[in-house]
Write a protein that holds these residues in place. Sequence first.
Motif, PDB file in Angstrom:
ATOM      1  N   SER A  32       0.815  -1.209   0.000  1.00 35.09           N
ATOM      2  CA  SER A  32       0.000   0.000   0.000  1.00 35.09           C
ATOM      3  C   SER A  32       0.853   1.265   0.000  1.00 35.09           C
ATOM      4  N   CYS A  33       2.090   1.140   0.444  1.00 36.14           N
ATOM      5  CA  CYS A  33       2.927   2.325   0.602  1.00 36.14           C
ATOM      6  C   CYS A  33       4.387   1.915   0.495  1.00 36.14           C
ATOM      7  N   GLY A  35       8.563   3.605   0.757  1.00 38.31           N
ATOM      8  CA  GLY A  35       9.299   4.753   1.264  1.00 38.31           C
ATOM      9  C   GLY A  35      10.800   4.580   1.183  1.00 38.31           C
ATOM     10  N   ALA A  50       7.899   9.064   1.627  1.00 35.05           N
ATOM     11  CA  ALA A  50       6.951   7.962   1.480  1.00 35.05           C
ATOM     12  C   ALA A  50       5.937   8.313   0.404  1.00 35.05           C
ATOM     13  N   ILE A  51       5.426   7.273  -0.256  1.00 27.44           N
ATOM     14  CA  ILE A  51       4.426   7.488  -1.302  1.00 27.44           C
ATOM     15  C   ILE A  51       3.357   6.412  -1.210  1.00 27.44           C
ATOM     16  N   ARG A  52       2.110   6.834  -1.255  1.00 22.92           N
ATOM     17  CA  ARG A  52       1.007   5.885  -1.250  1.00 22.92           C
ATOM     18  C   ARG A  52       0.812   5.364  -2.664  1.00 22.92           C
ATOM     19  N   LYS A  58       2.170  11.879  -1.119  1.00 23.28           N
ATOM     20  CA  LYS A  58       3.594  11.837  -0.770  1.00 23.28           C
ATOM     21  C   LYS A  58       3.843  12.569   0.545  1.00 23.28           C
ATOM     22  N   CYS A 104       1.002   5.890   6.098  1.00 27.16           N
ATOM     23  CA  CYS A 104       1.968   6.111   5.022  1.00 27.16           C
ATOM     24  C   CYS A 104       2.593   7.502   5.119  1.00 27.16           C
ATOM     25  N   SER A 108       6.986   6.619   9.347  1.00 26.58           N
ATOM     26  CA  SER A 108       6.115   5.547   9.825  1.00 26.58           C
ATOM     27  C   SER A 108       6.888   4.336  10.342  1.00 26.58           C
TER      28      SER A 108
END
Length: 124
Positions: A32-33, A35, A50-52, A58, A104, A108
Amino acid sequence: QVQLAESGGGSVQAGGSLRLSCAASGFISGISCMGWFRQAPGKEREGVAAIRILGDAKDYADSVKGRFAISQDNAKRTVYLQMNGPKPKDTAMYYCAAMSAGYCVSSSADFRYWGQGTHITVSS
């Protein structure tokens, strides 16, 4: 399981640019995410970006905001970290990470899968 493989590390002069890549394989439909983290000698690991995966949201650490950019190519199952204007303080081992569920953001604690890392040296 998810496997992550980073590439693109090396040496760069301050003010230059460098792009890291992270290719995901395995059970990637569950991600799902993704990073990027980094760890410099004698310092704690730091979340960088991080990017979803769905929606492309982001998040960046304050230390890199405006200089680094995270992006993804879903067709290639790859996430990138574009480093613009790196500074010597950005010298570190950079790790790609992924999670199947959780919060995300760059800091995290929900990232569960990790790459082996790629080293970046920024010289002045």
